[in-house]
Design an enzyme around this catalytic site. Structure first.
Site, PDB file in Angstrom:
ATOM      1  N   LYS A  86       0.923  -1.109  -0.209  1.00 32.17           N
ATOM      2  CA  LYS A  86      -0.019   0.001   0.157  1.00 32.17           C
ATOM      3  C   LYS A  86       1.047   1.112  -0.396  1.00 32.17           C
ATOM      4  O   LYS A  86       2.287   1.276   0.305  1.00 32.17           O
ATOM      5  CB  LYS A  86      -0.779   0.260   0.930  1.00 32.17           C
ATOM      6  CG  LYS A  86      -2.209  -1.020   0.985  1.00 32.17           C
ATOM      7  CD  LYS A  86      -3.570  -1.273   1.661  1.00 32.17           C
ATOM      8  CE  LYS A  86      -4.378  -1.780   1.323  1.00 32.17           C
ATOM      9  NZ  LYS A  86      -5.408  -2.003   2.498  1.00 32.17           N
ATOM     10  N   ARG A 104      -3.927 -10.470   4.685  1.00 32.21           N
ATOM     11  CA  ARG A 104      -4.440 -10.114   3.775  1.00 32.21           C
ATOM     12  C   ARG A 104      -3.056 -10.005   2.656  1.00 32.21           C
ATOM     13  O   ARG A 104      -3.073  -8.190   2.781  1.00 32.21           O
ATOM     14  CB  ARG A 104      -5.326  -9.532   3.068  1.00 32.21           C
ATOM     15  CG  ARG A 104      -6.176  -9.712   1.906  1.00 32.21           C
ATOM     16  CD  ARG A 104      -7.690  -8.173   1.681  1.00 32.21           C
ATOM     17  NE  ARG A 104      -8.194  -7.908   0.672  1.00 32.21           N
ATOM     18  CZ  ARG A 104      -7.947  -7.297  -0.689  1.00 32.21           C
ATOM     19  NH1 ARG A 104      -6.376  -6.834  -0.588  1.00 32.21           N
ATOM     20  NH2 ARG A 104      -8.490  -7.136  -1.421  1.00 32.21           N
TER      21      ARG A 104
HETATM   22  N1  HH2 Z   1      -7.811  -3.522   0.676  1.00 28.56           N
HETATM   23  C1  HH2 Z   1      -7.892  -3.531  -0.336  1.00 28.56           C
HETATM   24  C2  HH2 Z   1      -9.723  -4.235  -1.093  1.00 28.56           C
HETATM   25  N2  HH2 Z   1      -9.583  -4.991   0.147  1.00 28.56           N
HETATM   26  N3  HH2 Z   1     -10.432  -5.275   1.651  1.00 28.56           N
HETATM   27  C3  HH2 Z   1      -9.909  -5.630   3.284  1.00 28.56           C
HETATM   28  N4  HH2 Z   1     -10.602  -6.991   4.031  1.00 28.56           N
HETATM   29  N5  HH2 Z   1      -9.485  -5.749   3.963  1.00 28.56           N
HETATM   30  C4  HH2 Z   1      -8.433  -4.855   3.068  1.00 28.56           C
HETATM   31  O1  HH2 Z   1      -7.037  -4.342   3.849  1.00 28.56           O
HETATM   32  C5  HH2 Z   1      -8.037  -4.484   1.936  1.00 28.56           C
HETATM   33  C6  HH2 Z   1      -9.394  -4.915   1.365  1.00 28.56           C
HETATM   34  C7  HH2 Z   1      -7.320  -2.626  -1.540  1.00 28.56           C
HETATM   35  O2  HH2 Z   1      -6.115  -3.571  -2.232  1.00 28.56           O
HETATM   36  P1  HH2 Z   1      -6.190  -4.532  -3.621  1.00 28.56           P
HETATM   37  O3  HH2 Z   1      -7.038  -5.760  -3.576  1.00 28.56           O
HETATM   38  O4  HH2 Z   1      -4.828  -5.199  -3.354  1.00 28.56           O
HETATM   39  O5  HH2 Z   1      -6.172  -3.208  -4.488  1.00 28.56           O
HETATM   40  P2  HH2 Z   1      -7.846  -2.439  -4.877  1.00 28.56           P
HETATM   41  O6  HH2 Z   1      -8.797  -2.057  -4.433  1.00 28.56           O
HETATM   42  O7  HH2 Z   1      -7.415  -1.508  -6.366  1.00 28.56           O
HETATM   43  O8  HH2 Z   1      -8.215  -4.017  -6.262  1.00 28.56           O
END
Ligand code: HH2
Length: 278
Positions: A220, A255
């Protein structure tokens, strides 16, 4: 009987991120075809993922919201293919739309991960209550477009704790049982770098509430800010440091995108915990 949310027992669980989107901040466009998603699922499971978190809507700041119909078009082919290739795998669906969660559960998903903790679509809480599945309530404010402007707190740890307590009360009032709940402080969601760091320093206060804690630091922006590393995929070591600290503060699940290295970090950090794992 063990906790249905933590079927891996006392050790820290690892949730592997699998984004089926064209525009996620670190893996967008890599797994948005079902064959690529199945290949990545196989890899993450072989590396030791306990749960796979499938997302079909990016939540990065500024991301365009595509709506439940498009989200399902992205999600269902990959979900179905992964289910048939890995029938034993635990699958979580990262969505804040009840119709998406409902169709995903019907197609064989096991968990709901809602980054809005039921705030965006309250029907999702009633659905989780009826399904009896594990439900991740993540702290956030606003949506992808507005969240960066909402990062104002007096005491970020106290306010995130309060927000999660309130979200839990709302979920319980909708019929969700306490044993279904998982909390997540929502790193990067309406939090600036210093607020993310403060939350990580104070994580034990959230863990003390007794709800299993999931933490999602992977790649992040706040890690990029500390390391002065603009490339999300080059933030593994920073992610690893955060994961180790999170486990020491009581997180029960991480995660992450880079499952293999983080499984090693988790095993080592677990061994260093004064309370176990057994
Ligand atoms: N972070 C993201 C998405 N979903 N869910 C939970 N429970 N906790 C988190 O910290 C979290 C989440 C954002 O990361 P990512 O899925 O890699 O990116 P994007 O939202 O751009 O798909």
């Amino acid at each position: 009987m063990g906790d249905p949310r933590l079927p891996w027992g006392a050790r820290t669980g690892v949730m592997g991120v699998l984004n089926l989107t064209p525009d996620s901040f670190s893996d967008g466009g890599r797994f948005d075809r079902p064959e690529a998603a199945v290949r990545q699922a196989r890899l993450l499971l072989a590396q030791g993922a306990d749960v796979l978190d499938l997302g079909a809507q990016s939540t990065r700041p500024g991301a365009e919201e595509v709506g439940p119909t498009r989200e399902l078009e992205r999600l269902l082919p990959a979900l179905t293919a992964i289910r048939s290739a890995h029938p034993e795998a635990l699958l979580s669906i990262d969505t804040f739309h009840a119709p998406v969660a409902e169709a995903a559960l019907a197609a064989g998903a096991h968990w709901i991960n809602d980054v809005s903790a039921g705030r965006r679509d309250p029907a999702l809480l009633r659905l989780a209550a009826a399904a009896g599945c594990p439900l991740v309530l993540m702290h956030s404010r606003g949506d992808s477009r507005s969240m960066d402007g909402l990062a104002r707190y007096g005491d970020v740890v106290a306010e995130v704790r309060q927000g999660l307590l309130q979200a839990s009360d709302t979920a319980l009032a909708a019929g969700v049982r306490p044993q279904q709940l998982i909390w997540d402080p929502g790193l990067g969601f309406a939090k600036d770098t210093e607020q993310n760091l403060a939350l990580l320093r104070g994580l034990a206060l959230l863990a003390a509430e007794g709800v299993p804690l999931l933490v999602g630091p992977s790649r992040k922006r706040f890690i990029g800010a500390v390391l002065e590393e603009p490339r999300p995929r080059a933030r593994l070591w920073g992610t690893a440091a955060v994961c180790s600290q999170a486990i020491a503060q009581g997180a029960r699940m991480l995660r992450v995108h880079d499952v293999g290295p983080i499984v090693q970090i988790a095993r080592m950090a677990d061994a260093l915990r004064s309370d176990g794992p057994a």
